[in-house]
Design a protein around this motif. Structure first.
Motif, PDB file in Angstrom:
ATOM      1  N   ASP A   1      -5.362  -9.406  -6.268  1.00 48.49           N
ATOM      2  CA  ASP A   1      -5.802  -9.135  -4.904  1.00 48.49           C
ATOM      3  C   ASP A   1      -7.036  -8.233  -4.862  1.00 48.49           C
ATOM      4  N   GLY A   2      -7.639  -8.016  -6.032  1.00 53.56           N
ATOM      5  CA  GLY A   2      -8.848  -7.198  -6.081  1.00 53.56           C
ATOM      6  C   GLY A   2      -8.593  -5.720  -6.071  1.00 53.56           C
ATOM      7  N   GLY A   3      -7.425  -5.316  -6.544  1.00 58.02           N
ATOM      8  CA  GLY A   3      -7.065  -3.898  -6.493  1.00 58.02           C
ATOM      9  C   GLY A   3      -8.041  -2.974  -7.193  1.00 58.02           C
ATOM     10  N   TYR A   4      -8.630  -3.445  -8.283  1.00 62.22           N
ATOM     11  CA  TYR A   4      -9.580  -2.606  -9.023  1.00 62.22           C
ATOM     12  C   TYR A   4     -10.988  -2.647  -8.425  1.00 62.22           C
ATOM     13  N   ASP A   5     -11.171  -3.461  -7.399  1.00 59.50           N
ATOM     14  CA  ASP A   5     -12.498  -3.588  -6.783  1.00 59.50           C
ATOM     15  C   ASP A   5     -12.567  -3.004  -5.383  1.00 59.50           C
ATOM     16  N   GLU A   6     -11.454  -2.448  -4.928  1.00 58.53           N
ATOM     17  CA  GLU A   6     -11.372  -1.963  -3.544  1.00 58.53           C
ATOM     18  C   GLU A   6     -11.178  -0.451  -3.527  1.00 58.53           C
ATOM     19  N   PRO A   7     -12.226   0.303  -3.212  1.00 56.18           N
ATOM     20  CA  PRO A   7     -12.124   1.770  -3.305  1.00 56.18           C
ATOM     21  C   PRO A   7     -11.109   2.380  -2.360  1.00 56.18           C
ATOM     22  N   ARG A   8     -10.706   1.697  -1.306  1.00 56.96           N
ATOM     23  CA  ARG A   8      -9.804   2.333  -0.345  1.00 56.96           C
ATOM     24  C   ARG A   8      -8.418   2.608  -0.930  1.00 56.96           C
ATOM     25  N   TRP A   9      -8.071   1.936  -2.032  1.00 51.43           N
ATOM     26  CA  TRP A   9      -6.758   2.196  -2.628  1.00 51.43           C
ATOM     27  C   TRP A   9      -6.774   3.403  -3.567  1.00 51.43           C
ATOM     28  N   TRP A  10      -7.946   3.926  -3.876  1.00 54.08           N
ATOM     29  CA  TRP A  10      -8.071   4.925  -4.927  1.00 54.08           C
ATOM     30  C   TRP A  10      -8.453   6.295  -4.372  1.00 54.08           C
TER      31      TRP A  10
END
Length: 438
Positions: free
Chosen positions: A229-238
């Motif tokens: 789901d693009g977790g490593y490409d989405e800064p809002r999760w980090w």
């Protein structure tokens, strides 16, 4: 890991068994590779295996022979070489370390003398000897370094050097995905576990609001969904620090994973294999665990929440030693002691389930919590401040529960591990939680 009421002879037998078990494992980990592999540094994050071997002997000499028995030092000139605070791991290969055969002889000499000291020990008098604490501390220390050496084996390149049977296959877990942990106070930590280390003490009451926690650790399949789901490409999760860390180091998956066409592969102790979907995810740092939890609409549990889920028995309003009660772990309870070289599938070990229905809280993977490593109210460093006190603060995050690489002597419901939030070479996974709406 002993009952306070045990007599001296039983304590002696347990101490001997714990020391022998640890040394057998140390021997396995240092005899399965040749001398160049023992003296090489396989990662700047880790010591050469031969450093760990002699350090184990040196700590045993300092505490059991010198501190407990009052003996003269055998090799006082090497104390500085094997002081973990004097020489960072990256520097240790350049030190004039004992060669493998000499390190083995030194550790064996110390062990023979330590067993003589143990044979005559009275287990009373000083706090260091009460209930055999010093002997339990050294057994735990050696097992902790055995886990460190197993991490080094995972990091080393080359053919497989270690083997072990796989965990028993189990049906895909179809139970509830989460469990409600009731709010209210519970007893956290311990004051009466004789071999508990200083950061586990003292027992104290802790108030915890109601929350829900994953029944099992997060699996590889669930984590792959985060990646897809693009977790490593989405800064809002980090967190800001986490996002900077994964960008700076080009992290796109757990350590040792790689993509091969439509399949995820991993390297595990010298073997490349398909990532098993139903195993708990392994080799993720705190930042990755925290990002996954945010992506899933959840969070990491606090350390207090984790311990309440693991120890609280509502039937007796008490905190047990382990999720299943006060009995020592058996192979039916948990995946411990390097019996296997991988986590067991999620949902394994129903005999190890907590009274609230949470599984695999002990063994399989260390579980990241959201908490910083801090002292409990009333903490007192013992027997030396370098074990815990120097690590307290916001720089280290708490991990709980142990892994397949942890021996039972160094794993219990109160045991606290900690590491930097960037660490991934450790056998770390996680489970998530959410606050219960009231």
């Amino acid at each position: 890991m002993t009952d306070p009421a045990l007599d001296a002879e039983t304590l002696r037998e347990r101490a001997v068994a714990s020391l022998i078990t640890a040394r057998d494992r140390t021997t396995l980990l240092t005899s399965c590779v040749d001398e160049p592999e023992l003296t090489a540094q396989h990662s700047p994050l880790m010591s050469p295996l031969v450093w760990d071997l002699a350090h184990i002997g040196n700590q045993e000499e300092q505490w059991l022979l010198r501190a407990v028995a009052g003996h003269e030092a055998i090799r006082p000139e090497i104390d500085g070489l094997y002081d973990a605070f004097e020489h960072p791991r990256a520097e240790r290969p350049s030190l004039p370390l004992l060669p493998p055969d000499e390190a083995r002889r030194y550790a064996a000499d110390v062990r023979g003398r330590a067993l003589d000291v143990l044979e005559a020990a009275a287990f009373d008098g000083t706090r260091l000897t009460e209930a055999g604490f010093a002997f339990g501390m050294i057994a735990q220390h050696e097992q902790q370094h055995d886990e460190t050496m197993l991490i080094t084996h995972q990091l080393r390149r080359g053919p497989r050097a270690l083997t072990a049977p796989d965990p028993e296959p189990v049906p895909l877990f179809t139970g509830p995905s989460e469990v409600l942990v009731p709010g209210g106070p519970f007893t956290m930590g311990t004051s009466d576990e004789p071999w508990a280390l200083d950061n586990e003490r003292p027992a104290h009451r802790r108030e915890v609001a109601p929350f829900r926690i994953d029944t099992t650790p997060v699996t590889n399949a669930a984590y792959q969904a985060f990646i897809a789901d693009g977790g490593y490409d989405e800064p809002r999760w980090w967190t800001a620090e986490g996002w900077a860390h994964v960008r700076r180091n080009a992290i796109t998956a757990p350590l040792f994973w790689r993509r091969d066409g439509g399949q995820w592969l991993r390297r595990r102790f010298g073997v490349t294999e398909a990532v098993p979907p139903d195993e708990p995810v392994l080799h993720v740092c705190w930042y990755e665990a925290d990002a996954y939890a945010r992506w899933a609409g959840r969070r990491l549990p606090t350390e207090a929440e984790w311990e309440k889920a693991a120890r609280y028995d509502p039937a007796g309003d008490r905190s047990a030693r382990y999720p299943w009660g006060d009995a020592e772990p058996t192979p039916e309870h948990a995946n411990l002691g390097q019996r296997h070289l991988r986590p067991a599938p999620a949902g394994s070990y129903p005999a190890g389930e907590s009274p609230l229905g949470v599984r695999q809280l002990i063994g399989d993977v260390w579980e990241w919590t959201s908490s910083d490593f801090l002292p409990y109210p009333g903490f007192r460093a013992f027997p030396y401040k370098e074990y815990s006190e120097v690590f307290f603060g916001p720089g280290h995050k708490v991990l709980r529960g142990g892994s397949f690489a942890v021996d039972a002597v160094a794993c219990r419901g109160t045991f606290r591990n900690w590491d930097l939030p960037v660490r991934r070479q450790i056998f770390s996974g996680f489970r998530t939680a959410r606050s219960e709406e009231i």
